[in-house]
Scaffold this active site. Sequence first.
Site, PDB file in Angstrom:
ATOM      1  CG  HIS A   1       9.000  47.781  -1.067  1.00 25.10           C
ATOM      2  ND1 HIS A   1       9.578  47.585   0.165  1.00 25.10           N
ATOM      3  CD2 HIS A   1       9.928  48.439  -1.818  1.00 25.10           C
ATOM      4  CE1 HIS A   1      10.796  48.114   0.161  1.00 25.10           C
ATOM      5  NE2 HIS A   1      11.028  48.635  -1.026  1.00 25.10           N
TER       6      HIS A   1
ATOM      7  CG  HIS B   1      19.187  46.232  -5.838  1.00 24.48           C
ATOM      8  ND1 HIS B   1      18.186  46.984  -5.252  1.00 24.48           N
ATOM      9  CD2 HIS B   1      20.355  46.708  -5.310  1.00 24.48           C
ATOM     10  CE1 HIS B   1      18.723  47.864  -4.421  1.00 24.48           C
ATOM     11  NE2 HIS B   1      20.033  47.723  -4.443  1.00 24.48           N
TER      12      HIS B   1
ATOM     13  CG  ASP C   1      11.645  50.425  -9.175  1.00 23.45           C
ATOM     14  OD1 ASP C   1      12.560  51.218  -9.448  1.00 23.45           O
ATOM     15  OD2 ASP C   1      11.721  49.583  -8.270  1.00 23.45           O
TER      16      ASP C   1
END
Length: 466
Positions: free
Chosen positions: A347, A301, A402
């Site tokens: 994702h 996560h 990210d």
Amino acid sequence: MALLTAAARLLGTKNASCLVLAARHASASSTNLKDILADLIPKEQARIKTFRQQHGKTVVGQITVDMMYGGMRGMKGLVYETSVLDPDEGIRFRGFSIPECQKLLPKAKGGEEPLPEGLFWLLVTGQIPTEEQVSWLSKEWAKRAALPSHVVTMLDNFPTNLHPMSQLSAAVTALNSESNFARAYAEGISRTKYWELIYEDSMDLIAKLPCIAAKIYRNLYREGSGIGAIDSNLDWSHNFTNMLGYTDSQFTELMRLYLTIHSDHEGGNVSAHTSHLVGSALSDPYLSFAAAMNGLAGPLHGLANQEVLVWLTQLQKEVGKDVSDEKLRDYIWNTLNSGRVVPGYGHAVLRKTDPRYTCQREFALKHLPNDPMFKLVAQLYKIVPNVLLEQGKAKNPWPNVDAHSGVLLQYYGMTEMNYYTVLFGVSRALGVLAQLIWSRALGFPLERPKSMSTEGLMKFVDSKSG
């Protein structure tokens, strides 16, 4: 009101009626967030009550065996008000996209990025705040920011080998001693008043988080130097960067952007779902948020941006810093052929480039266009999606948030990768606590789904097929 009208023009007729309705709900001149909530909540309670009476038995979706074994991916099972994730458009905060938030939300004087205070106001009320409302929130959080002495002592006595996220979780849990909700619940407060105490605790917690996070940073990486005092004339992010020890105004702008875009991402991710689940047991915001942070600390996560930096560093080590597109393409294929993934790409929900990536890319193009690490990230953006499409396995070959955030933090001197998830956690408080207020306001019950064993599931399937 002028700001609401401008927002309506920007978003078109589809959302204009919602904005006009919001303007009727609460005066744009009112700066007390709790008063505005007190006006909004009864209306929303009535709207949902009518909706459930009319459509309570409507089937929303089907559940498959694969969903049950596959982490409940794609299973519709939660009501989460503050944000919705569209596979193609990305996150929408109360209906507003990230570019719309960047344009509409108030900014610091001389700044270009939205203030997280404005985003929190939007998440809680569904309304674009005025500059006066955001200023009120900045001052309110500054007023509530002081840490109790036992939490300071606790933080100062943690061993230096204790992970920053463990320290954050423990300190937030210890703040439970200050919970207005826990105290009032023990005294038998009416259920209709739950949201008011959850609001007070949430405001206190958000106000104190930068102090906790900065103290962790200073203790671990700056030899325990003091964080200084909160300045009530500064915004939440500016106070945070000051306490961390960073004085570059561009870094403060980056932090405003970072804390805004990481704040919420629908209700099904681990941290949001955890806070929702734990909060449904009527655990106070401190306990609910600490539980969420324990979920965020998990490598699946909250550690993705660290993994990106490790991969980029290894790439530069193996093929050099000034690498051709052809060599970069070969390196990507070698990564994939070895059974690994390219970190920062793909994702669980998104099927296009993450708009959180895009706004960070725009920030980098404006402020650090010649940084070697950014240039590498930009080069990868041109190459990786095509390679992943050729491979044919990825449902989404595009970069996520990210892929970029760690590079920006490194550029401004924050190189301590173990700390990055703490920043993520400070930001995520805005979304999950806004939702927690509404969960109690709407009377959401204890979450208790039905589980099945493999044997029971097999028998069920046999009975259906027979």
